[in-house]
Design a protein around this motif. Structure first.
Motif, PDB file in Angstrom:
ATOM      1  N   PRO A 215      38.025  32.924  38.874  1.00 25.77           N
ATOM      2  CA  PRO A 215      38.576  33.350  40.162  1.00 25.77           C
ATOM      3  C   PRO A 215      38.911  34.832  40.092  1.00 25.77           C
ATOM      4  O   PRO A 215      39.286  35.336  39.031  1.00 25.77           O
ATOM      5  N   PHE A 216      38.756  35.554  41.182  1.00 25.22           N
ATOM      6  CA  PHE A 216      39.217  36.940  41.245  1.00 25.22           C
ATOM      7  C   PHE A 216      39.829  37.160  42.631  1.00 25.22           C
ATOM      8  O   PHE A 216      40.026  36.189  43.366  1.00 25.22           O
ATOM      9  N   GLY A 217      40.155  38.401  42.965  1.00 25.71           N
ATOM     10  CA  GLY A 217      40.773  38.662  44.275  1.00 25.71           C
ATOM     11  C   GLY A 217      42.186  38.103  44.337  1.00 25.71           C
ATOM     12  O   GLY A 217      42.857  37.966  43.313  1.00 25.71           O
ATOM     13  N   SER A 218      42.603  37.755  45.566  1.00 35.34           N
ATOM     14  CA  SER A 218      44.020  37.425  45.748  1.00 35.34           C
ATOM     15  C   SER A 218      44.446  36.140  45.034  1.00 35.34           C
ATOM     16  O   SER A 218      45.642  35.904  44.875  1.00 35.34           O
ATOM     17  N   SER A 219      43.502  35.317  44.570  1.00 31.75           N
ATOM     18  CA  SER A 219      43.894  34.106  43.821  1.00 31.75           C
ATOM     19  C   SER A 219      44.571  34.464  42.511  1.00 31.75           C
ATOM     20  O   SER A 219      45.341  33.677  41.968  1.00 31.75           O
ATOM     21  N   VAL A 220      44.247  35.644  41.976  1.00 33.30           N
ATOM     22  CA  VAL A 220      44.777  36.009  40.655  1.00 33.30           C
ATOM     23  C   VAL A 220      45.420  37.401  40.592  1.00 33.30           C
ATOM     24  O   VAL A 220      45.985  37.761  39.566  1.00 33.30           O
ATOM     25  N   ASN A 221      45.327  38.173  41.676  1.00 36.52           N
ATOM     26  CA  ASN A 221      45.827  39.553  41.560  1.00 36.52           C
ATOM     27  C   ASN A 221      47.317  39.691  41.902  1.00 36.52           C
ATOM     28  O   ASN A 221      47.824  40.793  42.053  1.00 36.52           O
ATOM     29  N   SER A 222      48.006  38.549  42.058  1.00 35.73           N
ATOM     30  CA  SER A 222      49.437  38.455  42.321  1.00 35.73           C
ATOM     31  C   SER A 222      49.791  38.671  43.798  1.00 35.73           C
ATOM     32  O   SER A 222      50.956  38.672  44.156  1.00 35.73           O
ATOM     33  N   ILE A 230      39.345  31.398  48.107  1.00 40.32           N
ATOM     34  CA  ILE A 230      39.152  31.643  46.675  1.00 40.32           C
ATOM     35  C   ILE A 230      37.897  32.498  46.499  1.00 40.32           C
ATOM     36  O   ILE A 230      36.832  32.160  47.014  1.00 40.32           O
ATOM     37  N   ASP A 231      38.046  33.599  45.770  1.00 43.68           N
ATOM     38  CA  ASP A 231      36.874  34.402  45.402  1.00 43.68           C
ATOM     39  C   ASP A 231      36.516  34.014  43.975  1.00 43.68           C
ATOM     40  O   ASP A 231      37.377  34.008  43.099  1.00 43.68           O
ATOM     41  N   LEU A 232      35.245  33.661  43.790  1.00 45.70           N
ATOM     42  CA  LEU A 232      34.801  33.229  42.460  1.00 45.70           C
ATOM     43  C   LEU A 232      33.627  34.086  42.022  1.00 45.70           C
ATOM     44  O   LEU A 232      32.847  34.553  42.859  1.00 45.70           O
ATOM     45  N   THR A 312      33.091  44.265  38.177  1.00 44.82           N
ATOM     46  CA  THR A 312      34.024  45.296  38.640  1.00 44.82           C
ATOM     47  C   THR A 312      35.148  44.665  39.459  1.00 44.82           C
ATOM     48  O   THR A 312      36.311  45.072  39.336  1.00 44.82           O
ATOM     49  N   ALA A 313      34.800  43.676  40.271  1.00 39.79           N
ATOM     50  CA  ALA A 313      35.827  43.043  41.106  1.00 39.79           C
ATOM     51  C   ALA A 313      36.862  42.332  40.236  1.00 39.79           C
ATOM     52  O   ALA A 313      38.046  42.281  40.588  1.00 39.79           O
ATOM     53  N   VAL A 314      36.431  41.801  39.094  1.00 36.70           N
ATOM     54  CA  VAL A 314      37.374  41.145  38.184  1.00 36.70           C
ATOM     55  C   VAL A 314      38.332  42.194  37.615  1.00 36.70           C
ATOM     56  O   VAL A 314      39.543  41.981  37.552  1.00 36.70           O
ATOM     57  N   ASN A 315      37.788  43.344  37.241  1.00 37.47           N
ATOM     58  CA  ASN A 315      38.639  44.431  36.737  1.00 37.47           C
ATOM     59  C   ASN A 315      39.583  44.954  37.820  1.00 37.47           C
ATOM     60  O   ASN A 315      40.722  45.312  37.545  1.00 37.47           O
ATOM     61  N   MET A 316      39.076  44.970  39.043  1.00 38.73           N
ATOM     62  CA  MET A 316      39.914  45.409  40.171  1.00 38.73           C
ATOM     63  C   MET A 316      41.094  44.440  40.342  1.00 38.73           C
ATOM     64  O   MET A 316      42.225  44.859  40.607  1.00 38.73           O
ATOM     65  N   SER A 317      40.816  43.151  40.155  1.00 37.01           N
ATOM     66  CA  SER A 317      41.892  42.156  40.280  1.00 37.01           C
ATOM     67  C   SER A 317      42.950  42.407  39.224  1.00 37.01           C
ATOM     68  O   SER A 317      44.146  42.265  39.474  1.00 37.01           O
ATOM     69  N   GLU A 318      42.508  42.786  38.032  1.00 41.19           N
ATOM     70  CA  GLU A 318      43.457  43.060  36.954  1.00 41.19           C
ATOM     71  C   GLU A 318      44.312  44.295  37.289  1.00 41.19           C
ATOM     72  O   GLU A 318      45.518  44.301  37.065  1.00 41.19           O
ATOM     73  N   THR A 356      40.965  45.095  56.303  1.00 40.93           N
ATOM     74  CA  THR A 356      41.060  43.880  55.480  1.00 40.93           C
ATOM     75  C   THR A 356      42.382  43.870  54.710  1.00 40.93           C
ATOM     76  O   THR A 356      43.039  44.905  54.566  1.00 40.93           O
ATOM     77  N   ASN A 357      42.713  42.706  54.199  1.00 33.65           N
ATOM     78  CA  ASN A 357      43.925  42.583  53.375  1.00 33.65           C
ATOM     79  C   ASN A 357      43.824  43.459  52.135  1.00 33.65           C
ATOM     80  O   ASN A 357      44.814  44.015  51.675  1.00 33.65           O
ATOM     81  N   PHE A 358      42.619  43.592  51.615  1.00 29.53           N
ATOM     82  CA  PHE A 358      42.432  44.402  50.419  1.00 29.53           C
ATOM     83  C   PHE A 358      42.760  45.871  50.719  1.00 29.53           C
ATOM     84  O   PHE A 358      43.496  46.522  49.981  1.00 29.53           O
ATOM     85  N   SER A 359      42.251  46.380  51.844  1.00 26.87           N
ATOM     86  CA  SER A 359      42.560  47.768  52.237  1.00 26.87           C
ATOM     87  C   SER A 359      44.059  47.939  52.475  1.00 26.87           C
ATOM     88  O   SER A 359      44.656  48.943  52.060  1.00 26.87           O
ATOM     89  N   VAL A 457      39.384  55.661  48.734  1.00 31.76           N
ATOM     90  CA  VAL A 457      38.467  55.757  47.589  1.00 31.76           C
ATOM     91  C   VAL A 457      38.576  54.475  46.763  1.00 31.76           C
ATOM     92  O   VAL A 457      39.687  54.049  46.413  1.00 31.76           O
ATOM     93  N   ASN A 458      37.436  53.847  46.503  1.00 30.69           N
ATOM     94  CA  ASN A 458      37.437  52.662  45.646  1.00 30.69           C
ATOM     95  C   ASN A 458      37.929  53.071  44.253  1.00 30.69           C
ATOM     96  O   ASN A 458      37.334  53.947  43.627  1.00 30.69           O
ATOM     97  N   PRO A 459      39.027  52.487  43.777  1.00 32.22           N
ATOM     98  CA  PRO A 459      39.633  52.976  42.524  1.00 32.22           C
ATOM     99  C   PRO A 459      38.710  52.866  41.311  1.00 32.22           C
ATOM    100  O   PRO A 459      38.872  53.644  40.368  1.00 32.22           O
ATOM    101  N   ASN A 465      33.729  53.870  49.591  1.00 30.73           N
ATOM    102  CA  ASN A 465      34.915  53.777  50.428  1.00 30.73           C
ATOM    103  C   ASN A 465      35.207  52.300  50.661  1.00 30.73           C
ATOM    104  O   ASN A 465      34.389  51.574  51.231  1.00 30.73           O
ATOM    105  N   VAL A 466      36.382  51.853  50.237  1.00 31.33           N
ATOM    106  CA  VAL A 466      36.767  50.448  50.366  1.00 31.33           C
ATOM    107  C   VAL A 466      36.821  50.004  51.832  1.00 31.33           C
ATOM    108  O   VAL A 466      36.560  48.855  52.165  1.00 31.33           O
ATOM    109  N   SER A 467      37.170  50.962  52.723  1.00 29.52           N
ATOM    110  CA  SER A 467      37.394  50.568  54.118  1.00 29.52           C
ATOM    111  C   SER A 467      36.318  51.128  55.050  1.00 29.52           C
ATOM    112  O   SER A 467      36.593  51.450  56.200  1.00 29.52           O
TER     113      SER A 467
END
Ligand code: CTP
Ligand code: MG
Length: 549
Positions: A215-222, A230-232, A312-318, A356-359, A457-459, A465-467
């Protein structure tokens, strides 16, 4: 009558005190965040082990739980049992064993439906056949009878924010903490997300023994909420070559091209649609920048997005997980902003031209960087050690300090949550989105590299660009709502010295605004002093007012 009233008041007071106590406990648990910081890898590893020791069993009603418990105990010692119900009165029991071998024995001894139309599939999702001879057995009423932590108090359905008792707290900061407490992803929700991932991982084990589904994204990024999607991601095999072995598996060469990824998505789509229990409404979205399969896991009651090779998305979640745990104010502020945006329809469950919620999460983090409550990403990069080095298969450098408890944390900013909430609205209400891009890497604005209504800027992939998805119209709506929110909060604080979170979620009331404008002008006249409600007296806002009224 009087007796009933005072009894009710006493009950309310009792309830209030319990909630206060919980909130105070929450604050004291989270104030020393970094001391109790759990490494992301450890968190993921523990949750994965938990899911390997678990099965999800559908039962006809709550009354079958004791029967199921004694049946399952034959296979090994049970550690935890959770019961939940989904809409349509389906009852489910998540059973966690002490040891994974118990699950393997249980699955070996479980049977399949004898029907030529039903394909026999091994998965952690089962149903419990009722035993006619035990139908009249004593019903389960307490936990003691099970002698295991039997939990029914965690919901899979997001509570209505109007019913969580926000109005019982005078302090806005406490309301924000209560909102977090009542809507954040709970233990059972997290367990089921990892079990959902494990279902797919297990189904591919035979052919891809080293692949993992994470899982990645908001399921695990707190920053996850009860009921959020769920993002998998199906991660490529991590091969640790054994130099001493002389027998090596034959394999086939496959490219890592976009076309191959799209084909993999098609194949996964077929697997989910045709064979995996509980997976329904499967849609293959192969043309997206990150191709995904969308589906519903009906036993868990959530929507899932499955991607392949999105390291990369998994690292972003971290990275987000680190920020979420950095200071106790981060998560309540992010949750409040996300809820505000949802309640006034700035965000939408379907992807599109809106923010988006991510932005939104990144905007809050950027604001907290300005307040020096969390560090910029460069600081985390500079402090990284050798064990933090991560370069993805696509060559993206995701190196940053993982164990932030090592970071010297000296946050001087002691602002309260309500101050930060108002601060967020004020900061972005007067932000120049036209020329500035937001860089969390530097913790500063930079010039926009190209035209986009909102540029974050996408970190990790700094050229993106994230948005980028946000249209100019949606951005304008966002800007107006930021000003309205700042204005609503400021004027209420000015008039009544208090503010209720539910008022923020109601959105903006033009009539009420006119009334307040009148009252404030009246106050200014009578008090002979200058009262400033920043946005109200801001020229551009006055223009906006004219437009709105
Ligand atoms: N992501 C990313 N770049 C983007 C969009 C998403 O790296 N432009 C990654 C982020 O790690 C994000 C994850 O993909 O957290 C999932 O994206 P999404 O589901 O849109 O956001 P969530 O953070 O999961 O929020 P939500 O609760 O709305 O699902
Ligand atoms: Mg998500």
């Amino acid at each position: 009558m009087n007796k009933t009233c005072s009894l009710r008041r006493l009950c309310n007071l009792h309830e209030y005190l319990i909630k206060q106590h919980r909130i105070i406990r929450y604050k004291s648990n989270t104030c020393n965040d970094l001391k109790s910081f759990v490494l992301y890898d450890k968190f993921i590893c523990e949750r994965r082990s938990q899911s390997k020791c678990s099965v999800l069993v559908q039962v006809s009603s709550e009354n079958s739980i004791s029967d199921l418990y004694s049946y399952c105990s034959k296979f090994g010692s049970i550690k935890n049992i959770f019961h939940y119900q989904l809409a349509g009165s389906n009852h489910f029991v998540l059973t966690e064993f002490e040891d994974q071998s118990a699950v393997n024995t249980l699955l070996d001894q479980s049977t399949h439906v004898k029907d030529s139309n039903v394909i026999a599939v091994r998965s952690p999702f089962l149903w419990f056949r009722s035993n006619a001879s035990k139908k009249n057995s004593k019903l389960l009423s307490t936990n003691d009878k099970l002698n295991v932590p039997f939990q029914t108090n965690q919901t899979m359905i997001e509570p209505n924010i109007k019913n969580i008792g926000l109005e019982k707290f005078d302090s806005l900061s406490d309301q924000m903490l209560l909102l977090l407490k009542c809507t954040q992803l709970n233990d059972i929700g997290t367990r089921l997300r990892f079990l959902t991932a494990m279902q797919i991982e297990n189904s591919l084990k035979g052919i891809f023994p080293l692949s993992k589904v994470l899982p990645f994204g908001s399921s695990v990024n707190s920053f996850g909420k009860i009921g959020s999607d769920i993002d998998l991601v199906l991660m490529d095999s991590e091969i640790k070559e054994n130099k001493t072995s002389r027998l090596i598996y034959h394999g086939k060469c496959v490219s890592n091209s976009r076309t191959q990824i799209q084909r993999n998505i098609e194949i996964l789509g077929d697997l989910l649609q045709l064979f995996l229990p509980g997976c329904s409404r499967v849609k293959r979205i192969s043309q997206a920048r990150v191709p995904i399969v969308k589906y519903s896991q009906d036993f868990v009651g959530v929507e899932c997005d499955l991607a392949v090779s999105n390291e990369t998305a998994v690292n972003m979640s971290e990275l987000l997980y680190i920020f979420g745990n950095f200071d106790y104010r981060v998560r309540p502020l992010v949750f409040t902003i996300k809820m505000w945006a949802r309640e006034i329809n700035l965000t939408n469950d379907t992807p599109g031209r809106w923010i988006t919620n991510f932005s939104l999460t990144l905007l809050v983090l950027f604001y907290l960087q300005q307040e020096k409550i969390i560090p910029d990403i460069q600081t985390l990069v500079k402090q990284a050690s050798n064990s933090d080095v991560r370069i993805t298969n696509e060559g993206i450098n995701c190196t940053f300090l993982r164990d932030v408890s090592k970071l010297h944390k000296d946050v001087e900013n002691k602002k309260t949550l309500d101050q930060l909430l108002l601060g967020f609205f004020e900061y972005f209400a007067s932000f120049d989105f036209n020329t500035n891009a937001i860089s969390l890497n530097f913790g500063k604005t930079i010039n926009k590299p190209e035209y986009s209504a909102l540029y974050i800027v996408n970190p990790l992939e700094v050229h993106f660009n994230v948005s980028k998805n946000i249209s100019s119209e949606e951005m304008e709506r966002f800007r107006i709502e930021l000003r309205n929110a700042a204005w609503t909060m400021e004027s209420s604080l000015l008039n009544t010295n208090s503010f209720n979170l539910l008022d923020l979620f109601k959105g903006f009331d033009v009539n009420k605004k006119n009334q307040i404008v009148f009252e404030i002008q009246h106050q200014i006249k009578n008090s002979n002093r200058l009262v400033t409600v920043k946005d109200l007296f801001d020229d551009s806002q006055t223009q906006e007012d004219k437009r709105l009224t």
